[in-house]
Design a protein around this motif. Structure first.
Motif, mmCIF file in Angstrom:
data_model
loop_
_atom_site.group_PDB
_atom_site.id
_atom_site.type_symbol
_atom_site.label_atom_id
_atom_site.label_comp_id
_atom_site.label_asym_id
_atom_site.label_seq_id
_atom_site.Cartn_x
_atom_site.Cartn_y
_atom_site.Cartn_z
ATOM 1 N N GLU A 286 0.861 -1.173 0.000
ATOM 2 C CA GLU A 286 0.000 0.000 0.000
ATOM 3 C C GLU A 286 0.903 1.230 0.000
ATOM 4 O OE1 GLU A 286 -3.166 -0.239 -0.388
ATOM 5 O OE2 GLU A 286 -3.258 -2.427 -0.110
ATOM 6 N N HIS A 287 1.030 1.845 -1.155
ATOM 7 C CA HIS A 287 1.856 3.051 -1.269
ATOM 8 C C HIS A 287 1.345 3.845 -2.462
ATOM 9 C CE1 HIS A 287 5.319 5.649 -2.000
ATOM 10 N NE2 HIS A 287 5.716 5.371 -0.779
ATOM 11 N N ASP B 72 2.686 5.703 -4.706
ATOM 12 C CA ASP B 72 3.451 5.607 -5.944
ATOM 13 C C ASP B 72 3.272 4.257 -6.630
ATOM 14 O OD1 ASP B 72 4.350 8.135 -5.570
ATOM 15 O OD2 ASP B 72 6.440 7.616 -5.192
ATOM 16 N N ILE C 187 8.801 5.113 -8.224
ATOM 17 C CA ILE C 187 8.810 5.751 -6.913
ATOM 18 C C ILE C 187 9.548 7.075 -7.043
ATOM 19 C CG2 ILE C 187 10.866 4.465 -6.124
ATOM 20 C CD1 ILE C 187 9.551 4.612 -3.275
ATOM 21 N N LYS D 162 4.858 -2.374 5.133
ATOM 22 C CA LYS D 162 5.200 -1.136 5.835
ATOM 23 C C LYS D 162 6.672 -0.796 5.670
ATOM 24 C CE LYS D 162 1.439 -1.502 9.122
ATOM 25 N NZ LYS D 162 1.031 -1.548 10.547
ATOM 26 N N TYR E 29 9.387 0.139 3.058
ATOM 27 C CA TYR E 29 9.374 0.583 1.659
ATOM 28 C C TYR E 29 10.663 1.301 1.346
ATOM 29 C CZ TYR E 29 7.282 1.884 -2.726
ATOM 30 O OH TYR E 29 7.004 2.003 -4.057
#
Length: 234
Positions: free
Chosen positions: A53-54, A56, A140, A232, A234
């Motif tokens: 979950e990010h 980018d 990213i 979590k 990254y």
């Protein structure tokens, strides 16, 4: 596996540090060719990874573009039974104290600059290995990494040089943006590492729609108590 670990440590010690934007190095021929071939042939399947979950890693249409798999004793139990012993050996090498010591020694100057002498009195630091699999559209933007990270090393795992342009880029922050300093080549059997500082700006350019998946294995050294799992990190 001890000879493989010794080879890796020797390459770390012999590598040239680039101090800009924060101490980092790039190495090639990391593993013996036969071991690298085994790594590629035993990589987990897509359904053994989890989406992260990010922001980018999500396209405008909602498609998610990055998956990960924590390389732990528990996750290895869910991999192909024929591959489990192999990944246990790789995991033991990556989390070893001797590898951590080699990386910390390499970056001691910058670690001292960031934390002062107090870092020598921390509880034991933790090595966390994680597989990443990136898909078309992934990118990213420029970031320094979370402040509880100390060192990150990433092993590039392409099958050939067709994705050589998709390596990690390093940047210098300017008043109104960033100056590109370099982009590591995303070459088979290569790796880079850097020490996390307030200036360790790095990014990955967006993967084009026609490109195949991008595999890597990240090894991050955390301050003990701050290691995060499953998405979590990254």
């Amino acid at each position: 596996m001890q000879s493989i670990l010794n080879r890796l440590i020797n390459k770390i010690h012999a590598s040239a540090i680039d101090p800009d934007p924060s101490d980092n190095f790039f190495i090639e021929d990391v593993f013996p060719p036969e071991l690298y071939a085994q790594i590629l042939s035993r990589l987990p399947s897509d359904d053994e990874y989890e989406f992260i979950e990010h922001p980018d890693a999500v396209l405008p249409d909602g498609t998610r573009t990055r998956k990960l798999l924590d390389l732990t004793d528990e996750s290895i139990k869910n991999l192909n039974p024929d591959h489990q012993a192999f990944w246990h050996e790789i995991k033991r090498m990556l989390v070893s104290d001797v590898l951590q010591k080699a990386l910390v020694q390499k970056f001691t100057r910058r670690i001292k600059e960031r934390f002062g002498e107090q870092w020598q009195h921390w509880p034991k630091m933790i090595n966390v290995p994680i597989f990443y699999r990136d898909f078309p559209g992934y990118f990213i933007s420029e970031h320094t990494d979370a402040p509880f990270k100390v060192i990150t090393m990433q092993f590039y795992l392409p099958k050939d040089e067709s994705q050589i342009h998709l390596g990690t880029s390093f940047h210098r922050k300017k008043n109104h943006g960033f100056e590109l300093l370099k982009t590591n080549p995303f070459k088979p059997n290569s790796a880079y590492a850097f020490v996390r500082t307030d200036n360790s700006w790095h990014s990955v350019k967006q993967m084009a729609a026609h490109e195949s998946k991008r595999d890597s294995l990240a090894l991050t050294i955390y301050q003990k108590g701050f290691e995060y799992k499953s998405g979590k990190t990254y």
